[in-house]
Scaffold this active site. Structure first.
Site, PDB file in Angstrom:
ATOM      1  N   SER A  11     -53.085  -2.211-182.140  1.00 30.44           N
ATOM      2  CA  SER A  11     -52.747  -1.304-181.048  1.00 30.44           C
ATOM      3  C   SER A  11     -53.987  -0.799-180.296  1.00 30.44           C
ATOM      4  O   SER A  11     -54.632  -1.565-179.602  1.00 30.44           O
ATOM      5  CB  SER A  11     -51.923  -0.145-181.611  1.00 30.44           C
ATOM      6  N   ASP A  56     -63.392  -8.696-172.667  1.00 28.15           N
ATOM      7  CA  ASP A  56     -63.173  -9.179-171.303  1.00 28.15           C
ATOM      8  C   ASP A  56     -64.293  -8.764-170.350  1.00 28.15           C
ATOM      9  O   ASP A  56     -64.633  -9.500-169.412  1.00 28.15           O
ATOM     10  CB  ASP A  56     -61.832  -8.663-170.767  1.00 28.15           C
ATOM     11  N   LYS A  61     -50.313  -5.946-181.876  1.00 23.35           N
ATOM     12  CA  LYS A  61     -49.338  -4.974-181.365  1.00 23.35           C
ATOM     13  C   LYS A  61     -49.734  -4.597-179.944  1.00 23.35           C
ATOM     14  O   LYS A  61     -50.657  -3.816-179.734  1.00 23.35           O
ATOM     15  CB  LYS A  61     -49.277  -3.733-182.244  1.00 23.35           C
TER      16      LYS A  61
END
Length: 438
Positions: free
Chosen positions: A304, A315, A329
């Site tokens: 999460s 990224d 998740k």
């Protein structure tokens, strides 16, 4: 006959009221994003079937059951049938959830979910009874004391695991690779989670461990980084951010942690069916470690909010992600308080990394994968390799440098290598990155 008819009318009236209340909320939310289709109608046949079953239970079940319990169980079933993370929280459970996000609550100290009717451990929390007793990520809890977990709701199982500090509970655990279930006794305690810990690994290289994302985690991280920089004379060469076995937590805390290291650009965005479920979070123009090299450690227990941070830093090319593939998740749960003091925990959106990746059921792939291995030192011998400094009449260095052995730093390095291999590898990578950027 009259009694049967009264039950039918009563239950139908109750359900129509509940249904209209729910629909009103959903339609109001939908109305902000798109008009309600005129063809939508109430599913009267399904409501008729529900009220028929409601009446039969009231009349024929072996023991009397209150209307409140039947309706509460119906709501629980409606939400649990959606996904593993949506749930109905009665007032007591709602309060426990709020306590959990502030960092203090009673229990064993494990983040759990439901899988195939059993309680699955997402991760044990640092410095809690569960971690000290040896509970591991991926364990399936099949019995709580003498009660089978199969057939329980997740809320029921969590309620059984909670209790008075000092009281004991016996967990029967199925673990991958073990032939027989494990019996693990755990003594309950007050769980006080310090979500951020820090220390220096070596001169110039800091370490920050985040065990969960709470409302104060962002501020705690700033304090930890300031302490590391002060200890190292004002700056760092590199930092290891440890998110292993971090089950997640508050979305805003994940954004604050990511923002601490990213100067600009997107951190995370969410998309859902309702207007206010669509959010975008961008970084402020600061980096609390001034661009120093970073390695983020993750494993299968990183879930999460941990995955939000790892995905953002990956990224944005801000850190190297090292370890195992994460839990996967990728959904956002919104807590919606109800008029009776309870709350609905409802999955309202999916979140996406800056490049548009959804990690739902996929997880974050590390840039450098590490298997679950443990290193052991070779047996020490009485004889050391002969070196130039050991030869008689050897020339001195000429620069006044000592020819003594490795010393204390070499011993500490060896201890880290055998005690925590992934952390040792992260530190080694940081050193390489630091050398290349000199």
């Amino acid at each position: 006959m009259l009694k049967k008819k009264n039950i039918f009318i009563l239950s139908l009236g109750i359900m129509l009221g509940v249904f209209m209340g729910i629909c009103g909320s959903v339609f109001a939310e939908r109305g902000k994003a798109e008009p309600v289709a005129e063809t939508e109608t109430l599913p009267y046949e399904d409501l008729r079937a529900f009220t028929e079953i409601f009446g039969r239970i009231k009349r024929d079940y072996v023991e009397p059951v209150s209307d409140k319990k039947l309706l509460e169980d119906a709501i629980r079933g409606m939400l649990s049938g959606l996904d593993p993370h949506s749930a109905y929280l009665v007032a007591e459970e709602y309060q426990e959830l709020k306590e959990g996000t502030t960092g203090q609550f009673g229990g064993l100290g494990i983040e759990v979910t439901m899988e195939n009717g059993f309680v699955k451990v997402v991760s044990p929390i640092d410095d809690t009874p569960a971690q000290r007793a040896g509970i591991k990520t991926g364990d399936l809890i099949v019995r709580l004391d003498d009660q089978p977990v199969k057939g329980m709701t997740l809320a029921d199982a969590v309620k059984l695991m909670r209790g008075e500090p000092g009281s004991k509970i016996l967990l029967t655990v199925v673990r991958e690779g073990m032939e027989a279930p494990l019996k693990i006794n755990i003594t309950r305690d007050i769980i006080k989670v310090k979500s951020v810990k820090n220390r220096m690994l070596e001169k110039g290289y800091g370490y920050v461990r985040i065990s969960s994302f709470q409302s104060g985690t962002g501020e705690s991280l700033k304090e930890a980084l300031a302490a590391l920089k002060k200890e190292n004379g004002g700056s760092l060469k590199g930092l290891v951010l440890d998110l292993r076995n971090n089950p997640g937590g508050v979305l805003n805390a994940a954004v604050e942690v990511s923002d601490a290291f990213i100067k600009s650009g997107l951190i995370v965005y969410t998309e859902g069916r309702i207007e206010n479920s669509e959010m975008r979070f961008n970084a402020a123009p600061d980096d609390l470690i001034d661009g120093a090299a970073m390695v983020v450690l993750i494993n299968a227990g990183s879930a999460s909010a941990s995955e939000i941070v790892a995905g953002a830093l990956q990224d944005q090319k801000r850190a190297v992600i090292m370890g195992e593939k994460s839990f996967g998740k990728g959904s956002v749960q919104t807590i919606l308080p109800t008029s009776n003091g309870s709350a609905v925990k409802l999955t309202t959106a999916r979140y996406y990394t800056p490049s548009g990746r959804s990690i739902q059921a996929e997880g974050i792939e590390p840039d450098i994968a590490l298997g679950r291995v443990k290193l052991e030192s070779l047996e020490k011998t009485e004889f050391k390799p002969v070196k130039e400094a050991d030869l008689s009449r050897h020339l001195q260095n000429g620069k006044g440098k000592s020819t003594d052995g490795e010393g204390e730093q070499g011993e500490n390095k060896e201890a880290l290598e055998t005690k925590d291999y992934p952390l040792y590898e992260a530190l080694t990578l940081l050193k390489g990155m630091s050398i290349m950027h000199k």
